[in-house]
Design a protein around this motif. Sequence first.
Motif, PDB file in Angstrom:
ATOM      1  N   UNK A  29       0.846  -1.192   0.000  1.00 43.31           N
ATOM      2  CA  UNK A  29       0.000   0.000   0.000  1.00 43.31           C
ATOM      3  C   UNK A  29       0.878   1.237   0.000  1.00 43.31           C
ATOM      4  N   UNK A  30       1.914   1.221   0.842  1.00 42.96           N
ATOM      5  CA  UNK A  30       2.774   2.384   0.876  1.00 42.96           C
ATOM      6  C   UNK A  30       3.941   2.270  -0.073  1.00 42.96           C
ATOM      7  N   UNK A  31       4.091   1.078  -0.607  1.00 39.46           N
ATOM      8  CA  UNK A  31       4.931   0.925  -1.776  1.00 39.46           C
ATOM      9  C   UNK A  31       6.413   1.075  -1.564  1.00 39.46           C
ATOM     10  N   UNK A  32       7.169   0.505  -2.466  1.00 39.33           N
ATOM     11  CA  UNK A  32       8.625   0.598  -2.354  1.00 39.33           C
ATOM     12  C   UNK A  32       9.103   2.044  -2.418  1.00 39.33           C
ATOM     13  N   UNK A  33       8.341   2.876  -3.120  1.00 38.77           N
ATOM     14  CA  UNK A  33       8.767   4.253  -3.260  1.00 38.77           C
ATOM     15  C   UNK A  33       8.768   5.017  -1.952  1.00 38.77           C
ATOM     16  N   UNK A  34       7.904   4.578  -1.017  1.00 35.67           N
ATOM     17  CA  UNK A  34       7.771   5.289   0.244  1.00 35.67           C
ATOM     18  C   UNK A  34       8.428   4.531   1.379  1.00 35.67           C
ATOM     19  N   UNK A  35       9.319   3.583   0.997  1.00 39.02           N
ATOM     20  CA  UNK A  35       9.885   2.699   2.006  1.00 39.02           C
ATOM     21  C   UNK A  35      10.641   3.489   3.065  1.00 39.02           C
ATOM     22  N   UNK A  36      11.325   4.528   2.637  1.00 38.41           N
ATOM     23  CA  UNK A  36      12.089   5.324   3.584  1.00 38.41           C
ATOM     24  C   UNK A  36      11.165   5.910   4.643  1.00 38.41           C
ATOM     25  N   UNK A  37      10.031   6.421   4.159  1.00 34.52           N
ATOM     26  CA  UNK A  37       9.129   7.090   5.098  1.00 34.52           C
ATOM     27  C   UNK A  37       8.403   6.118   6.012  1.00 34.52           C
ATOM     28  N   UNK A  38       8.295   4.849   5.569  1.00 34.06           N
ATOM     29  CA  UNK A  38       7.501   3.940   6.397  1.00 34.06           C
ATOM     30  C   UNK A  38       8.259   3.562   7.657  1.00 34.06           C
ATOM     31  N   UNK A  39       9.479   4.069   7.823  1.00 34.72           N
ATOM     32  CA  UNK A  39      10.191   3.915   9.089  1.00 34.72           C
ATOM     33  C   UNK A  39       9.373   4.423  10.262  1.00 34.72           C
ATOM     34  N   UNK A  40       8.422   5.301   9.969  1.00 32.67           N
ATOM     35  CA  UNK A  40       7.518   5.805  11.004  1.00 32.67           C
ATOM     36  C   UNK A  40       6.912   4.649  11.792  1.00 32.67           C
ATOM     37  N   UNK A  41       6.504   3.614  11.096  1.00 39.99           N
ATOM     38  CA  UNK A  41       5.949   2.486  11.837  1.00 39.99           C
ATOM     39  C   UNK A  41       6.923   1.342  11.972  1.00 39.99           C
TER      40      UNK A  41
END
Lengths: 589, 142, 512, 115
Positions: free
Chosen positions: C270-282
């Motif tokens: 859903x948040x995709x490989x492109x947003x992997x950096x940002x998903x560090x939030x969770x």
Amino acid sequence: MIEHVLPVPPAALFIVGALLIPLLKGQLRKIFLLFIPIVAFVNLLYLPQGTYWTYHFVGFDLIFGRVDSTSLPFGYIFVIMAFLGALYAIHVKESSEHIAAFILVGASLGAVFAGDYLSLYLFLAIMTVSSAFLVFSRRRKSATDAGFRYLIFHFFGGSLLLAGIILYYISTGNLYFGLLEGNELYLYLILIGFLVKAAVPPFHTWLTDAYPEGTATGSVFLSAFTTKTGVYLLVRAFPGTEILIWLGAIMAVYGVVYAVIENDGRKLLAYSIISQVGYMVAAAGLGTQMAINGAIAHALCHILYKALLFMGPGAVLQVTGREKLTELGGLFKAMPVTFWLFMVGGVSISGVPFFNGFVSKTMIIASAGLQGEAVVYVLLLLASVGTFLHTCLKLPYYMFFATDRGIKAEEPPRNMLMSMGLTAFLCLFIGIYPAILYNILPYPVDFVPYTTEKVVEKIALLSFTLLGFWLLKDKIAGQPTISLDTDWFYRKAGPAFMWFCRNPASVFASWKDLAYAKICFAFILLFRHNSPELLLTAEKRVIQSRERRQLASRQPAPLDSLTIGFSIFMFTFIVALFLLLLVFGKLVP
Amino acid sequence: MNPVVIRTVTRILVPFIQLFGFYIIVHGPVSPGGGFQGGVVVGASMILLALAYGAHEAESKVSHHVRIAMDSLGSLAYAGIGLLGIAAGGLFLQYNIIPLPLPPARVNGIMIFLIGVAIGVHIMALVLSLFLHTTEETEKDD
Amino acid sequence: MNISQHFPILVIITLFTGAYLAPLAGLWKRKLCYPLAVLSALLSFLFSVVILLSVLEHGIIRYHVGGWEPPWGIELLVDPLSAFMALIVSFIGLLAVVYSKDYIAGEIPDKKLPAYYSLLQLIIGGMLGALMTGDLFNLFVMTEIFSISAYALVSIAQKKGSLIASYNYLILASVGTTFILFSTGFIYMVTGSLNMVDISQRLSALESPWVMYNGLILLVIGFAIKSALFPLHTWLPDAHSIAPSPVSVLLSALVIKVGAYSIIRSVFTVFGPGLLEQSGVVTIPVTWMASLGILLGSIYAITQTDIKRMLAYSSVAHIGYILLGIGLASTASMTGGIFHILNHALGKACLFFCAGAVLHKTGIRNVEEYTGLAGKMPITMIAFTLAAISLVGIPPTSGFMSKFYLAIGAYQESWIFLAVILLGSLLSAVFYFRVINLIYFGEPEHKSGVREQGAEIGGVVHRQPTTDNRREAPLTMLIPIIILALGSTLFGILVHIPLSVVEPAVKLLLGM
Amino acid sequence: MINLLPPNLPYFICITLLLIGLYTMIIKKSLIKKIMGLNIFSTSVFLFLISMAYRRGGAPPIKAEGVELYVNPLPHALVLTGIVVALALTSFALILVINIYKEHKTLDSEKLTKL
């Protein structure tokens, strides 16, 4: 014909053989038990040096057969020992013990021939489990506990080793097991992992704890394999490491000191293993060609005479059911053959000329001397005196002579005697023809054990010790107490750990209650919202937490009496925490 | 409160409620509503019956076995229509290509209608079951 | 149109059809329910094998239900990960159904058999649906389907405490699913789409990250309850230990894994490989929670005396391993984490089956009473040993390999995680070897006392324990046990088979 | 801050309801009240979905002549499904509660955990 079938991996022979044991019964099984080591020995003779049985295993290279002059001697002696041990234990009815023993042998062979860390770790773990099963086989409370401590200790060592392996893999990109040099973290982790296997103090307590608790036959297997595999690993990976010299020398003396004051026959021998392994560790630390030769030769000789020594009290235990020296005595009349065979082991370990201990031990001591390590030289010499004192004089004296307690005894079963006789023969044979031993060592040997000077020195030392023993023999009699060693810490650690599992966990639960109450109070204060519900909840929580803490101080308290209200609160709390962190921008990268 | 009033009103109202429910089911393809809503309405009428006359009355009208059968058959019919789509060479629930001798728009309508009926049958049994289960258990206890 | 193309929907529909056929069959002949359930589970297992093979060969399968295109219609999306999970779920589901026949006869009244088999198929079908779907809302619906079946199955035996366990499970998990719905709405509000792939494309074009983070946090925490991530695990020990054993297997081996799978989906698809950096939030908090779960779950397990409760707490620890691997989000750790899903499913299913077999034959639940069972039920106990060794992570078994990968991945992040993994293995060795030791070398004098005590457990009177020596469980129970024990051993040697699926899955998730 | 309120009123109501639901579930000890809390909680989410879909002046989502602005139909479908799920949950939870009461004669969650 035979060339087409052999060689096969030696480890596989034993492990597959072990799995076949429960299928066989009676006479057939006895033949089978002796047959496997013989086949394995023939197999080893056909095993040329080189590296084979390599498999590509999901990105790692596994090497199951690295046969060279370092690993091959260990292979020979392990297989011979397996034969002797199987002969000694052949009368045992229960298949579980045989299975565990054979798997132990197979795993040790596997570890010795392993050429990469992954398969090495595999075999070390199998060794741990199978030898713990050998201890468990005694089927009594103390054995169970000791086996458990053994297991946990070795898993702990294994974990450090695994951590080291992973670090090694990450920094080098391969898993090849060879010489380790440098100053990396993984080096120390792997070293500690190996030291645990070799029972170097302060990691030795599993040995003196578990070996005396094994069955009469199981201890013979136990004594031979684990520590010697540890020595092999040290010789392979850390030859010439300075710290090993000192550890080894201290270990040799340390083991002797505890052995002298020990009361349980087999525990005494366990301490003496530590002392003897100390020689090998020191030799590995010296790292010269001669020292490495000495370490390996001593390991080989040690396996033979220590097995013989364990067979003696094992036979006594088998016949009388007693282990403590203070409960034994005067058995010579009933078991003369056992006594004489035991004495062969005793003089071998003491390094009396013409027995195998002499040809290897002098080699190590001499190489320490050549290196100019005077202190180490003296320490090792001292340890050898102590060894003579406790294994060759004290143990047989109190077991077979001293006060006659009128114990009914007879000679042990014939297979035990045969096995002891064969072992004693090998001890003598190697002592008289050391060339057969020296030929299989990795480096050319230009060492001559039987010089007048060395023989005279040894005999003089031993005679003085003998004299001293006769004068002081009542002073060093075993006391029926347990001598205090570092294992005290971890004997206590088990219960303490269980206490930790039960109590602080419930104390933690009471903290949670308290925190919950605090939050309720905070709500009341913040919103000036005098809800009796909230107040009541808060007060109840305070009481509950107090109750829990009291329970914890007395006895294990029930843990999970959480209401779902609290669980939902926890959930809400986590969500809120996340969102707050998000709002304050702490979470955004 | 006189139960006679309630019972009489109920007896008069229930058929109309049910009729309205069926209307909603049948008109699913062309107007707001559909199987679920209609089924709930019909089920609710039976609940009304149970409230006025007691659970055993509703139970005798639509027995446990009948409810289970309706429940299962409704769902199976739905799945069957979905599978018809595959059998006709399309995708699951792709009912507009089912080969009937009618124009495609009509086929579509018919299939939506059938699905609505299937869901309706399923839901009316389900709603009644849910209600009767709760009452049944308490009555046994009293 | 090839028939194999429809397998993603057929795999689900078979089970749902079976679930509704069961009550119908129950009206006619109760005995029919079991063969029907086995048949539909077997069919769906075969379908998932074919799906896995075709995914590996041809790549991702997309299936548009009703012929509607993605942003509007429901899309089934099968990539290597979901095919892998689907195979695990349908396989262990099949074994659980097979196992039920003899076990359940003593546990629940005959009248409830159709309901039991119906729910059993619904829960498996729901899980498969959640795995196959490519639509966020559909994921929510399927999650609810299998969750509700799970609540009902926990309480179906009506044992003491099972109702409360079920109630607690229901309330907590519903809070979780409501949050999932909330977050679905959130994401729909900012992207205008419910399709996972579509969302990930639209999200990366989004200006303000706040809404996105909000949605991600709610979604992940919602699924974290489902997967019993550490501080949210409180419902698990009760529910898993009180449920009938086949249900315990489904819950412990599969349901929490599907929760973990949903976390993977929400973070990586859903948040995709492109947003992997940002998903560090969770992912960063999730790794810490998972590490805590590994340690505390194991410690709690040590203190337990009830075997099924012990296993349940061990599940808390193992879901920690899986989520730790996922949270670290490196190739090695993801490989380890996803591979561990398989290993834990095999191992824990085997252990629960064994515990169930012992409970069925002798009525023993207490670990202390396991003394000397090796003589009575040798095959079951060998299987128990193999599975336990696999879960402890001792080399020749598959559990070691996944922990090895995990450890490599963990060290790349921080040495603390490596220490946690090794310490966790050590702790799990403590409680598993305690049981193994009792089984094989327990003091024999205890034996006589056991038989009198073990008769009545949990309000259900079990068959009087028999005195003759070898009493294995019936074949329907023994065969699943043997298969699982062999599986958890063999996959340690034939690692390349599962890895050949896991590796492409990881590559796809990490966008490489 | 003040002008933020009117257009976003439904969201504020929704959050308030959500907190009320959670509060009920945490504080109230009666199992039935907890179910009520759960219902309030899920209703708040439905409200959120509905208010999200609403467009000022939008027509019902049925194709008609001359209408450009429709209310978004998809969230309604979501809410409908959500209601079905909530219905199933509630009814199952109620049956559970009935059985719990029959077995333990109490609905106090604190007392029930002590069992």
